[in-house]
Design a protein around this motif. Structure first.
Motif, PDB file in Angstrom:
ATOM      1  N   TYR A  12      50.331  43.850  33.556  1.00  0.00           N
ATOM      2  CA  TYR A  12      49.384  43.228  32.634  1.00  0.00           C
ATOM      3  C   TYR A  12      49.017  41.852  33.195  1.00  0.00           C
ATOM      4  O   TYR A  12      49.864  41.153  33.765  1.00  0.00           O
ATOM      5  N   LEU A  13      47.759  41.483  33.012  1.00  0.00           N
ATOM      6  CA  LEU A  13      47.273  40.202  33.510  1.00  0.00           C
ATOM      7  C   LEU A  13      47.471  39.111  32.466  1.00  0.00           C
ATOM      8  O   LEU A  13      47.122  39.283  31.302  1.00  0.00           O
ATOM      9  N   TRP A  14      48.024  37.995  32.891  1.00  0.00           N
ATOM     10  CA  TRP A  14      48.230  36.827  32.026  1.00  0.00           C
ATOM     11  C   TRP A  14      47.434  35.646  32.588  1.00  0.00           C
ATOM     12  O   TRP A  14      47.368  35.461  33.799  1.00  0.00           O
ATOM     13  N   VAL A  15      46.857  34.874  31.711  1.00  0.00           N
ATOM     14  CA  VAL A  15      46.238  33.608  32.080  1.00  0.00           C
ATOM     15  C   VAL A  15      47.163  32.505  31.582  1.00  0.00           C
ATOM     16  O   VAL A  15      47.434  32.402  30.383  1.00  0.00           O
ATOM     17  N   ILE A  61      49.127  35.456  41.053  1.00  0.00           N
ATOM     18  CA  ILE A  61      48.316  35.980  42.144  1.00  0.00           C
ATOM     19  C   ILE A  61      47.217  34.975  42.508  1.00  0.00           C
ATOM     20  O   ILE A  61      46.715  34.989  43.623  1.00  0.00           O
ATOM     21  N   ILE A  62      46.852  34.121  41.545  1.00  0.00           N
ATOM     22  CA  ILE A  62      45.900  33.042  41.805  1.00  0.00           C
ATOM     23  C   ILE A  62      46.437  31.783  41.158  1.00  0.00           C
ATOM     24  O   ILE A  62      46.879  31.798  40.001  1.00  0.00           O
ATOM     25  N   ASN A  63      46.430  30.689  41.902  1.00  0.00           N
ATOM     26  CA  ASN A  63      46.873  29.402  41.384  1.00  0.00           C
ATOM     27  C   ASN A  63      45.786  28.370  41.675  1.00  0.00           C
ATOM     28  O   ASN A  63      45.342  28.243  42.810  1.00  0.00           O
ATOM     29  N   ILE A  64      45.367  27.657  40.633  1.00  0.00           N
ATOM     30  CA  ILE A  64      44.347  26.614  40.784  1.00  0.00           C
ATOM     31  C   ILE A  64      44.960  25.286  40.396  1.00  0.00           C
ATOM     32  O   ILE A  64      45.391  25.099  39.250  1.00  0.00           O
ATOM     33  N   LYS A  65      45.030  24.366  41.339  1.00  0.00           N
ATOM     34  CA  LYS A  65      45.542  23.025  41.082  1.00  0.00           C
ATOM     35  C   LYS A  65      44.379  22.071  40.799  1.00  0.00           C
ATOM     36  O   LYS A  65      43.299  22.216  41.348  1.00  0.00           O
ATOM     37  N   GLY A  66      44.643  21.082  39.943  1.00  0.00           N
ATOM     38  CA  GLY A  66      43.606  20.104  39.643  1.00  0.00           C
ATOM     39  C   GLY A  66      43.343  19.175  40.823  1.00  0.00           C
ATOM     40  O   GLY A  66      44.166  19.068  41.726  1.00  0.00           O
TER      41      GLY A  66
END
Length: 244
Positions: free
Chosen positions: A20-23, A239-244
């Motif tokens: 399952y995909l989590w945000v 699977i995807i990480n976005i840093k500020g």
């Protein structure tokens, strides 16, 4: 409002053990809480001087409950915590909007889990109403769901609290750093970052080198120390990480 911030703040897409995909996102009051804290720390120090109260450390200064400054502090902190929640809600709504545009139709199957860390709340413990400050910790009351993130290259956990009174119904907020940002930049290279985040879509440049997984404690070891505080409900892998 609706901005992520820098440091260890992030937005991630994660998969759990059932795919399952989590945000998941981590952000706060965008520096406002820190400014509020610094302002009232200075007031507390002045209050100690005014009342000629001598403390072993100046950082132990306090505001008397019921005083004008104390009430002002509680109001300011509450405002910052409300702002932080609204900030996260704005970002989550934007993230879901983009996912709906880019992915096949999907259904939101779970209620959003929100948990503050570094916050103040008035709670009932051991027969008394008391003010609880959780620094690097989240609330973990009986059956309360929470989030314990690892680093940008490790697992994260959705947990259910056990309401342990010895911890004031609390548990750790995350892995925690094992070295300072400056030390991490000296100890690791961009190649190290790429290796430690292999398989994850994320920044792999010197601008986030201080966030390398090797600069954090082992999240699995951290979790093993708090089995009496929480139980694991889901294990997440980003699977995807976005840093500020």
């Amino acid at each position: 409002i609706g901005t992520l911030g820098s440091g260890n703040h992030f937005i991630e897409l994660c998969l759990d053990e059932n795919d399952y995909l989590w945000v998941m996102l981590h952000s706060g009051s965008r520096g406002i809480g820190n400014r509020i804290g610094q302002y009232f720390i200075q007031l507390a120090r002045k209050e100690m001087e005014r009342h000629q109260i001598h403390l072993p450390d100046r950082d132990l200064g306090y505001l008397q409950e019921g005083s004008v400054y104390f009430n002002d502090y509680v109001a300011a902190v509450s405002w910052a915590q409300d702002y932080a929640l609204l900030n996260r809600e704005a970002m989550m709504n934007r993230a879901l909007t983009v996912l709906k545009q880019q992915l096949k139709p999907f259904t939101l199957t779970r209620e959003a889990i929100n948990c503050h860390h570094n916050f103040v709340a008035k709670e009932w413990h051991d027969g008394h109403h008391v003010w609880i400050t959780r620094k690097g910790a989240i609330r973990a009351r009986t059956d309360e769901l929470g989030i314990i993130p690892g680093s940008m290259g490790a697992r994260s956990y959705i947990i259910r609290g056990k309401g342990n009174p010895e911890s004031f119904c609390s548990c750790s907020h995350g892995a925690g750093r094992s070295m300072s940002r400056t030390a991490a930049k000296k100890a690791f290279t961009v190649d190290d970052l790429a290796r430690q985040t292999a398989g994850i879509e994320c920044r792999k440049d010197k601008g986030v080198l201080d966030e390398i997984p090797g600069a954090y404690k082992n999240i699995d070891k951290v979790m093993s120390f708090q089995g009496d505080l929480v139980e694991v409900v889901h294990t997440l892998k980003q699977i995807i990480n976005i840093k500020g």
